[in-house]
Write an enzyme that holds these catalytic residues in place. Structure first.
Site, PDB file in Angstrom:
ATOM      1  CD1 TRP A   1       7.215  -7.125   8.788  1.00 39.88           C
ATOM      2  CD2 TRP A   1       5.013  -7.179   9.828  1.00 39.88           C
ATOM      3  NE1 TRP A   1       6.442  -6.957   7.964  1.00 39.88           N
ATOM      4  CE2 TRP A   1       5.099  -6.740   8.343  1.00 39.88           C
ATOM      5  CE3 TRP A   1       4.047  -7.224  10.623  1.00 39.88           C
ATOM      6  CZ2 TRP A   1       3.805  -6.185   7.770  1.00 39.88           C
ATOM      7  CZ3 TRP A   1       2.647  -6.618   9.995  1.00 39.88           C
ATOM      8  CH2 TRP A   1       2.565  -6.290   8.631  1.00 39.88           C
TER       9      TRP A   1
ATOM     10  CD  GLU B   1      -2.330  -3.362   2.050  1.00 37.74           C
ATOM     11  OE1 GLU B   1      -2.513  -4.546   1.740  1.00 37.74           O
ATOM     12  OE2 GLU B   1      -1.617  -2.563   1.703  1.00 37.74           O
TER      13      GLU B   1
ATOM     14  CD  GLU C   1       0.476  -7.325  -0.184  1.00 38.37           C
ATOM     15  OE1 GLU C   1      -0.173  -6.458   0.036  1.00 38.37           O
ATOM     16  OE2 GLU C   1       1.548  -6.874  -0.570  1.00 38.37           O
TER      17      GLU C   1
ATOM     18  CG  HIS D   1       0.412  -5.418   4.392  1.00 38.94           C
ATOM     19  ND1 HIS D   1       0.739  -5.461   3.074  1.00 38.94           N
ATOM     20  CD2 HIS D   1       1.557  -6.052   4.915  1.00 38.94           C
ATOM     21  CE1 HIS D   1       2.056  -5.681   2.802  1.00 38.94           C
ATOM     22  NE2 HIS D   1       2.331  -6.177   4.026  1.00 38.94           N
TER      23      HIS D   1
ATOM     24  CD  GLU E   1       2.486  -5.339  -4.363  1.00 38.48           C
ATOM     25  OE1 GLU E   1       2.660  -4.640  -3.588  1.00 38.48           O
ATOM     26  OE2 GLU E   1       2.109  -6.613  -4.252  1.00 38.48           O
TER      27      GLU E   1
ATOM     28  CB  THR F   1       0.650  -0.580  -2.040  1.00 38.07           C
ATOM     29  OG1 THR F   1      -0.313  -0.917  -3.098  1.00 38.07           O
ATOM     30  CG2 THR F   1       0.310  -0.990  -0.878  1.00 38.07           C
TER      31      THR F   1
ATOM     32  CG  ASP G   1       5.892  -6.739   4.085  1.00 38.93           C
ATOM     33  OD1 ASP G   1       7.137  -6.983   4.277  1.00 38.93           O
ATOM     34  OD2 ASP G   1       5.055  -7.287   4.768  1.00 38.93           O
ATOM     35  CD  GLU G   2       1.948  -3.346  -0.111  1.00 37.67           C
ATOM     36  OE1 GLU G   2       2.190  -4.207  -1.146  1.00 37.67           O
ATOM     37  OE2 GLU G   2       1.084  -3.456   0.599  1.00 37.67           O
TER      38      GLU G   2
ATOM     39  CG  HIS H   1       5.065  -8.077  -1.934  1.00 39.99           C
ATOM     40  ND1 HIS H   1       4.138  -7.768  -0.936  1.00 39.99           N
ATOM     41  CD2 HIS H   1       5.935  -9.118  -1.352  1.00 39.99           C
ATOM     42  CE1 HIS H   1       4.234  -8.695   0.129  1.00 39.99           C
ATOM     43  NE2 HIS H   1       5.534  -9.436  -0.266  1.00 39.99           N
TER      44      HIS H   1
END
Length: 393
Positions: A92, A135, A173, A176, A226, A229, A258-259, A262
């Site tokens: 995305w 971020e 990252e 974000h 991570e 977050t 996403d976090e 990760h």
């Protein structure tokens, strides 16, 4: 990568030897930052925020033979860690969630966004701005990863698995902060110049997570962060939905996903270290937790509030975006994820470290209960991010 909670409660550090463990051959130097500059600017403000703490820095604590472990894991990392990255064409992008500037309906889309934002309270925006600023300090986090011996990107374009991971993780990252920044700009709810100043101060201040150029400590730190977050963005997503902004909920939820991905990669690295070197890894885990996880934005400053991070953390605690309970929950999760209680064949120091980390979540919870039990007088604190309006903390 985000978060906070360095000063809410004082965590216990007993039962772990204060002597350097076998992972270390440390070099010591006094911590120095741009904050120590005594010359003030013309307006009476220092160019960077005052230091929150002064401590001895330990550097290059990993013995050379331990560095070789990470070089030997190149192939493993390619097969097991790089798979957690997504191809750019399948990722995305911030524009997927924002008004389309090329569209004739752009202004209508912005008006709709601003109408939804009007229904969201100020304290939520303080939490969201703090998350975004954290971020946006991404250059600092890539720098931190590139301090770690044995896994750093030595050239800036290294073909090693570790170098590829660091650059691609950073690229993922980077979206974000871009997305949250643009949303906040369009919302009209925050003072963007004050937000931008805070970002500049924070990147200029840097961070010292006390990882000592040591990838054992570094990957334990990133595993924790991570997950923190993931929790924080997940909670801002839930609350945005409660406030009726489904698009903002989608934005925060997408970042949280996403976090989580990760987090899976970093916890898998530490899991491999436990398999190869359980004694050294459990001692590193105890060492990192004994020092406490310092949050990436703990040097946050806006040019006005010397206690900005503490005030921001108090808001996130009050809103239950990120709390002392979450800190304990993350600790408990990692103990279970890495099967710490089942480790065997440890040295006496390794056993002490094992006992320490297994009991720590419960100790943290008890300290939190005591802190919550104490009567606290609420105070009103102005935040420059929302044009100086006050928030009760």
């Amino acid at each position: 990568m985000a978060l906070r909670l360095s000063s809410m409660i004082n965590f216990p550090t007993h039962n772990v030897s204060s002597k350097p463990h076998t992972l270390r051959s440390p070099r010591l130097c006094m911590a120095s930052t741009l904050h120590s500059i005594s010359k003030e600017t013309e307006n009476g403000k220092k160019p960077y925020s005052p230091p929150k703490e002064v401590h001895l820095q330990v550097t290059h604590s990993l013995p050379p033979q331990k560095v070789e472990i990470f070089k030997s894991l190149e192939g493993w990392a390619e097969d097991n860690i790089l798979v957690h990255l997504k191809p750019v064409e399948k990722c995305w992008q911030p524009q997927d969630f924002l008004p389309e500037p090329e569209s004739e309906g752009f202004y209508d889309q912005v008006r709709e966004l601003r109408e939804r934002a009007k229904e969201i309270p100020d304290d939520y925006f303080v939490a969201l701005v703090g998350d975004m600023i954290t971020e946006e300090a991404l250059p600092t986090y890539q720098t931190m990863l590139n301090t770690l011996d044995g896994v750093r990107d030595e050239t800036g374009a290294s073909p090693t698995s570790w170098g590829i991971w660091t650059r691609a993780w950073t690229a993922e990252e980077n979206r974000h902060g871009d997305l949250l920044n643009k949303y906040l700009y369009l919302s009209g709810r925050v003072d963007m110049k004050q937000v931008e100043k805070t970002i500049q101060y924070l990147i200029g201040s840097g961070m010292d997570p006390k990882t000592e150029n040591n990838p054992y400590l570094g990957f334990i730190y990133t595993s924790f962060q991570e997950r923190a977050t993931f929790i924080s963005h997940g909670n801002t997503a839930r609350q945005a939905k409660e406030h009726g902004d489904l698009k903002l909920a989608q934005i925060c939820g997408t970042i949280a996903a996403d976090e989580k991905r990760h987090e899976t990669a970093y916890t898998k690295i530490v899991e491999k270290l436990f398999e190869i070197d359980p004694n050294g890894t459990v001692m590193a885990f105890a060492d990192m937790m004994k020092k406490k996880i310092s949050m990436p934005a703990h040097l946050m400053y806006d040019g006005k509030d010397d206690n900005l991070f503490d005030h921001f953390a108090a808001v996130t605690q009050k809103l239950e975006v990120y709390t002392a309970k979450d800190y304990a929950d993350i600790m408990e999760f990692l103990v279970g994820r890495w099967k710490i209680e089942k480790l065997s064949g440890l040295s006496s120091e390794g056993h002490r470290a094992q006992d320490y980390v297994c009991k720590l979540p419960q100790r943290i919870r008890k300290l939190e209960e005591r802190a919550q039990g104490r009567t606290k007088q609420a105070s009103m604190v102005p935040f420059s991010w929302i044009f100086g309006r006050e928030i009760k903390i």
